[in-house]
Design a protein around this motif. Structure first.
Motif, mmCIF file in Angstrom:
data_model
loop_
_atom_site.group_PDB
_atom_site.id
_atom_site.type_symbol
_atom_site.label_atom_id
_atom_site.label_comp_id
_atom_site.label_asym_id
_atom_site.label_seq_id
_atom_site.Cartn_x
_atom_site.Cartn_y
_atom_site.Cartn_z
ATOM 1 N N PHE A 253 -11.167 9.936 -2.422
ATOM 2 C CA PHE A 253 -11.237 9.473 -0.986
ATOM 3 C C PHE A 253 -12.047 10.643 -0.210
ATOM 4 C CE2 PHE A 253 -7.352 9.141 2.449
ATOM 5 C CZ PHE A 253 -7.743 7.651 2.127
ATOM 6 N N TRP B 194 0.734 -1.339 -0.010
ATOM 7 C CA TRP B 194 0.041 -0.325 0.326
ATOM 8 C C TRP B 194 1.018 1.138 -0.041
ATOM 9 C CZ3 TRP B 194 -0.594 4.269 3.415
ATOM 10 C CH2 TRP B 194 -1.745 4.908 3.511
ATOM 11 N N GLY C 241 -5.807 16.416 12.744
ATOM 12 C CA GLY C 241 -5.629 14.941 12.246
ATOM 13 C C GLY C 241 -4.150 14.376 12.587
ATOM 14 N N GLY C 242 -3.972 12.786 13.209
ATOM 15 C CA GLY C 242 -3.336 12.451 13.305
ATOM 16 C C GLY C 242 -3.745 11.274 13.764
ATOM 17 N N VAL C 243 -2.645 10.450 14.333
ATOM 18 C CA VAL C 243 -3.476 9.080 15.695
ATOM 19 C C VAL C 243 -2.202 9.647 17.031
ATOM 20 C CG1 VAL C 243 -4.094 7.324 14.110
ATOM 21 C CG2 VAL C 243 -1.245 7.679 14.531
ATOM 22 N N TYR D 4 -12.786 14.237 4.482
ATOM 23 C CA TYR D 4 -11.678 14.560 3.842
ATOM 24 C C TYR D 4 -11.624 15.325 2.274
ATOM 25 C CZ TYR D 4 -9.784 10.159 5.731
ATOM 26 O OH TYR D 4 -9.946 9.238 6.789
ATOM 27 N N ILE E 220 -6.173 14.106 4.006
ATOM 28 C CA ILE E 220 -6.436 12.761 5.129
ATOM 29 C C ILE E 220 -6.353 13.449 6.878
ATOM 30 C CG2 ILE E 220 -5.723 11.114 4.150
ATOM 31 C CD1 ILE E 220 -3.405 11.081 5.131
ATOM 32 N N ASN E 221 -6.064 14.922 6.293
ATOM 33 C CA ASN E 221 -6.192 15.125 8.217
ATOM 34 C C ASN E 221 -7.439 15.593 8.407
ATOM 35 O OD1 ASN E 221 -3.753 14.823 9.257
ATOM 36 N ND2 ASN E 221 -2.532 15.654 7.773
ATOM 37 N N TYR F 261 1.319 5.477 -1.086
ATOM 38 C CA TYR F 261 0.710 6.925 -1.211
ATOM 39 C C TYR F 261 1.453 8.266 -1.681
ATOM 40 C CZ TYR F 261 0.742 9.122 3.332
ATOM 41 O OH TYR F 261 1.129 10.034 4.900
ATOM 42 N N SER G 4 -12.286 14.137 18.040
ATOM 43 C CA SER G 4 -11.739 14.065 16.096
ATOM 44 C C SER G 4 -10.875 14.244 15.861
ATOM 45 C CB SER G 4 -12.539 13.949 15.774
ATOM 46 O OG SER G 4 -13.800 14.600 15.239
ATOM 47 N N SER G 5 -10.535 14.765 14.529
ATOM 48 C CA SER G 5 -9.486 15.636 13.950
ATOM 49 C C SER G 5 -10.587 16.800 13.134
ATOM 50 C CB SER G 5 -9.407 14.702 12.849
ATOM 51 O OG SER G 5 -10.200 14.457 11.770
HETATM 52 C C1 LIG Z 1 -4.582 7.553 4.052
HETATM 53 C C2 LIG Z 1 -4.380 7.750 5.670
HETATM 54 C C3 LIG Z 1 -3.182 7.971 6.415
HETATM 55 C C4 LIG Z 1 -2.939 8.051 7.249
HETATM 56 N N1 LIG Z 1 -1.147 8.054 7.811
HETATM 57 C C5 LIG Z 1 -1.425 9.160 9.406
HETATM 58 C C6 LIG Z 1 0.092 8.339 9.428
HETATM 59 O O1 LIG Z 1 0.504 7.937 9.205
HETATM 60 N N2 LIG Z 1 0.046 9.440 10.989
HETATM 61 C C7 LIG Z 1 -0.412 9.875 11.068
HETATM 62 O O2 LIG Z 1 -0.344 10.135 12.720
HETATM 63 N N3 LIG Z 1 -2.093 10.449 11.155
HETATM 64 C C8 LIG Z 1 -2.263 9.655 10.092
HETATM 65 N N4 LIG Z 1 -3.329 9.751 9.520
HETATM 66 C C9 LIG Z 1 -4.290 10.249 10.067
HETATM 67 C C10 LIG Z 1 -5.214 9.761 11.163
HETATM 68 O O3 LIG Z 1 -5.633 8.373 10.414
HETATM 69 C C11 LIG Z 1 -6.845 10.284 11.162
HETATM 70 O O4 LIG Z 1 -6.231 11.327 11.175
HETATM 71 C C12 LIG Z 1 -7.537 10.328 12.570
HETATM 72 O O5 LIG Z 1 -7.710 8.575 12.349
HETATM 73 C C13 LIG Z 1 -8.579 10.882 12.522
HETATM 74 O O6 LIG Z 1 -9.651 10.939 14.048
HETATM 75 P P1 LIG Z 1 -10.770 10.830 14.321
HETATM 76 O O7 LIG Z 1 -11.293 9.936 15.505
HETATM 77 O O8 LIG Z 1 -10.867 12.537 13.649
HETATM 78 O O9 LIG Z 1 -11.129 9.748 12.682
HETATM 79 P P2 LIG Z 1 -11.735 7.912 12.700
HETATM 80 O O10 LIG Z 1 -10.373 7.823 12.785
HETATM 81 O O11 LIG Z 1 -11.875 8.587 11.183
HETATM 82 O O12 LIG Z 1 -12.574 7.865 13.602
HETATM 83 C C14 LIG Z 1 -13.955 7.995 13.134
HETATM 84 C C15 LIG Z 1 -14.578 7.042 13.627
HETATM 85 O O13 LIG Z 1 -16.190 7.070 13.438
HETATM 86 C C16 LIG Z 1 -17.120 5.916 12.798
HETATM 87 N N5 LIG Z 1 -18.209 6.328 12.075
HETATM 88 C C17 LIG Z 1 -17.913 7.824 11.525
HETATM 89 N N6 LIG Z 1 -19.902 7.710 11.089
HETATM 90 C C18 LIG Z 1 -20.558 7.034 12.527
HETATM 91 C C19 LIG Z 1 -21.819 6.996 12.796
HETATM 92 N N7 LIG Z 1 -22.683 7.619 11.675
HETATM 93 N N8 LIG Z 1 -21.936 6.081 13.673
HETATM 94 C C20 LIG Z 1 -20.720 5.120 14.195
HETATM 95 N N9 LIG Z 1 -19.944 5.890 14.423
HETATM 96 C C21 LIG Z 1 -19.448 6.063 13.297
HETATM 97 C C22 LIG Z 1 -16.087 5.981 11.801
HETATM 98 O O14 LIG Z 1 -16.109 4.128 11.519
HETATM 99 C C23 LIG Z 1 -14.533 5.395 12.673
HETATM 100 O O15 LIG Z 1 -13.775 4.935 13.293
HETATM 101 C C24 LIG Z 1 -3.719 9.353 8.385
HETATM 102 C C25 LIG Z 1 -4.902 8.762 7.182
HETATM 103 C C26 LIG Z 1 -5.578 8.254 6.572
HETATM 104 C C27 LIG Z 1 -6.695 8.674 5.524
#
Ligand SMILES: Cc1cc2nc3c(=O)[nH]c(=O)nc-3n(C[C@H](O)[C@H](O)[C@H](O)COP(=O)(O)OP(=O)(O)OC[C@H]3O[C@@H](n4cnc5c(N)ncnc54)[C@H](O)[C@@H]3O)c2cc1C
Length: 187
Positions: free
Chosen positions: A113, A70, A164-166, A120, A125-126, A72, A157-158
């Motif tokens: 995406f 995988w 954004g970020g983990v 997004y 992705i952030n 990007y 959330s992000s």
């Molecule tokens: C391809 C990619 C690569 C990345 N690489 C990195 C990296 O290397 N390092 C890094 O730090 N960050 C990375 N990121 C960014 C990071 O993954 C995100 O910023 C982070 O996961 C965002 O967290 P979040 O909690 O906002 O959303 P998410 O992690 O998207 O969590 C949202 C959750 O809510 C759930 N959900 C949505 N709608 C509903 C609903 N109506 N009811 C119930 N559940 C729902 C979804 O299924 C999901 O599980 C990457 C992102 C992508 C897409």
């Protein structure tokens, strides 16, 4: 340790054969140049590429005896250009013969995406540009961005600082805000 027969990509550097994630970009100058090009709205010929080799560590990620890779690269926001060739060319620089072992490819563009997840924006992705303003003021500029106007409701959330970020900090700060506002507990 990943067994020898499970290291499919012919990386020149032996350490890369067992790595979960690889950042391909050549020299610092080359990475800076390609990233600057994207920022200017161009598609660099040699983009900075992030590669992941998940099936080295989790066999459920590919059919038995095969592998998934995988990757990007960055593109200008909302660009629908398919950069598979540029990505494969970059991998070939560090793993000659890689192209010959590809069975099939699947690509997802920046607009696709966004269609998959509307957070997004333009394929970002952030969850939107990580500018200084956005870092502090998302979703809106206010002293406590985690507290919503409705009583007892909070957002993390992000879409909240620091973006954004983990790293988990959005949830951490939202929880702190909820504890303080709802129960008067300061953490
Ligand atoms: C391809 C990619 C690569 C990345 N690489 C990195 C990296 O290397 N390092 C890094 O730090 N960050 C990375 N990121 C960014 C990071 O993954 C995100 O910023 C982070 O996961 C965002 O967290 P979040 O909690 O906002 O959303 P998410 O992690 O998207 O969590 C949202 C959750 O809510 C759930 N959900 C949505 N709608 C509903 C609903 N109506 N009811 C119930 N559940 C729902 C979804 O299924 C999901 O599980 C990457 C992102 C992508 C897409």
């Amino acid at each position: 340790m990943v067994p020898e027969h499970l290291k499919p990509v012919p990386w020149i550097n032996q350490d890369c054969k067992g790595a979960g994630t690889l950042h391909l970009g050549g020299s610092f100058e080359e990475i800076a140049f390609s990233e600057r090009e994207v920022w200017k709205g161009n598609h660099p010929e040699k983009p900075y590429v992030l590669v992941s080799q998940p099936s080295l560590f989790d066999e459920s990620r590919a059919p038995k005896g095969k592998h998934t890779l995988w990757a990007y690269c960055h593109v200008p926001n909302n660009s629908d250009k398919d950069c598979s060739e540029e990505i494969i060319n970059q991998i070939e620089r560090y793993a000659p013969g890689f192209r010959d072992i590809i069975i099939s490819t699947h690509t997802i563009s920046a607009p696709e995406f966004e269609a998959y997840n509307q957070n997004y924006i333009g394929g970002d992705i952030n969850g939107g540009a990580q500018t200084v303003k956005q870092l502090l003021g998302r979703p809106v500029f206010q002293w406590d961005p985690y507290k919503l106007p409705a009583d007892g409701m909070y957002i993390c959330s992000s879409s909240t600082p620091p973006g954004g970020g983990v790293h988990g900090m959005c949830g951490f700060h939202a929880a702190k805000s909820a504890l303080k506002n709802e129960f008067g507990i300061r953490v």
